[in-house]
Scaffold this motif. Structure first.
Motif, PDB file in Angstrom:
ATOM      1  N   LEU A 159       0.821  -1.312  -0.109  1.00  0.00           N
ATOM      2  CA  LEU A 159      -0.055  -0.225   0.009  1.00  0.00           C
ATOM      3  C   LEU A 159       0.856   1.269   0.020  1.00  0.00           C
ATOM      4  CD1 LEU A 159      -2.897  -0.814   2.378  1.00  0.00           C
ATOM      5  CD2 LEU A 159      -3.053  -0.651  -0.191  1.00  0.00           C
TER       6      LEU A 159
ATOM      7  N   ILE B  77       0.264   4.034  -2.983  1.00  0.00           N
ATOM      8  CA  ILE B  77      -0.286   5.361  -2.722  1.00  0.00           C
ATOM      9  C   ILE B  77       0.699   6.397  -2.835  1.00  0.00           C
ATOM     10  CG2 ILE B  77      -2.241   4.631  -2.047  1.00  0.00           C
ATOM     11  CD1 ILE B  77      -1.752   5.978   0.620  1.00  0.00           C
TER      12      ILE B  77
ATOM     13  N   GLN C 257      -6.944   9.810   1.799  1.00  0.00           N
ATOM     14  CA  GLN C 257      -6.110   8.581   2.147  1.00  0.00           C
ATOM     15  C   GLN C 257      -7.117   7.429   1.986  1.00  0.00           C
ATOM     16  OE1 GLN C 257      -4.375   9.909   5.638  1.00  0.00           O
ATOM     17  NE2 GLN C 257      -2.345   9.882   4.918  1.00  0.00           N
TER      18      GLN C 257
ATOM     19  N   GLN D 142      -7.867   6.718  -1.475  1.00  0.00           N
ATOM     20  CA  GLN D 142      -6.808   6.158  -2.266  1.00  0.00           C
ATOM     21  C   GLN D 142      -6.399   4.515  -1.835  1.00  0.00           C
ATOM     22  OE1 GLN D 142      -4.012   9.070  -0.712  1.00  0.00           O
ATOM     23  NE2 GLN D 142      -3.964   9.768  -3.031  1.00  0.00           N
ATOM     24  N   ILE D 143      -6.424   4.286  -0.542  1.00  0.00           N
ATOM     25  CA  ILE D 143      -6.060   2.961  -0.219  1.00  0.00           C
ATOM     26  C   ILE D 143      -7.399   1.987  -0.520  1.00  0.00           C
ATOM     27  CG2 ILE D 143      -6.091   1.511   1.733  1.00  0.00           C
ATOM     28  CD1 ILE D 143      -4.710   4.100   3.295  1.00  0.00           C
TER      29      ILE D 143
ATOM     30  N   HIS E 188      -9.266   2.413  -3.044  1.00  0.00           N
ATOM     31  CA  HIS E 188      -8.823   2.340  -4.614  1.00  0.00           C
ATOM     32  C   HIS E 188      -8.121   1.160  -5.220  1.00  0.00           C
ATOM     33  CE1 HIS E 188      -9.184   3.592  -8.791  1.00  0.00           C
ATOM     34  NE2 HIS E 188      -7.776   3.478  -8.660  1.00  0.00           N
ATOM     35  N   GLN E 189      -6.918   1.211  -4.213  1.00  0.00           N
ATOM     36  CA  GLN E 189      -5.819   0.219  -4.771  1.00  0.00           C
ATOM     37  C   GLN E 189      -6.341  -1.273  -4.292  1.00  0.00           C
ATOM     38  OE1 GLN E 189      -3.336   0.750  -6.428  1.00  0.00           O
ATOM     39  NE2 GLN E 189      -3.638   3.193  -6.641  1.00  0.00           N
TER      40      GLN E 189
END
Length: 163
Positions: free
Chosen positions: A86, A90, A139, A142-143, A145-146
């Protein structure tokens, strides 16, 4: 149900050394959690009653009639690998808290440690009250999404013709 978290099940992680799955990953404002669930049968004592207490000292799980260290080692490995992935994905540091879930057991933790052991009951309180990490909404997104991209790479097989 989500209690403000993104929840991912059976997260498959592949690196140059190994491939494994994490049972559950939760992402929310209070952090990222890698949850390894372990089902263990409760032994019956000489009075015919179930023994349901387990003690955790940071190094081993002490059940009524046996001890285990492998789940702790596994949870640590998985959380560290996810943390590295992670952070790379990101572009900023991401801490991942290792959690072992032992459904149906009464758990006593005797020493503060990097791993949490929970029984699943009132787990929303555990995940929501943790204040060691405070992620911004950006954040969290973003996390999530990954992880979404990582978890949604399985081709659907329902309604396809067999080869």
């Amino acid at each position: 149900m989500r209690q403000g978290f993104y929840v991912f099940h059976d997260v498959n992680i592949k690196n140059t050394l190994s491939e494994f799955n994490i049972d559950h990953v939760l992402v929310g404002k209070s952090g990222v959690f890698a949850v390894e669930t372990k089902g263990r049968s409760k032994p019956i004592n000489s009075d015919g009653d179930y023994e349901f207490k387990v003690s955790f000292d940071g190094d081993k799980l002490m059940f009524p009639q046996w001890e285990e260290t492998e789940p702790i080692e596994q949870a640590r490995r998985q959380s560290k690998t996810l943390e590295k992935w992670l952070t790379s994905a990101i572009g900023e540091p991401v801490a991942v808290k290792a959690v072992i879930a032992l459904p149906g057991w009464f758990i006593t933790t005797t020493k503060k440690t990097d791993i949490a052991v929970i029984n699943g009951k009132n787990s929303d309180k555990f995940f929501n009250v943790r204040k060691e990490v405070e992620l911004t909404e950006k954040q969290v997104n973003q996390i999530a999404h990954q992880l979404e991209n990582l978890c949604r790479n399985v081709e659907p097989r329902a309604y396809t013709k067999p080869k």
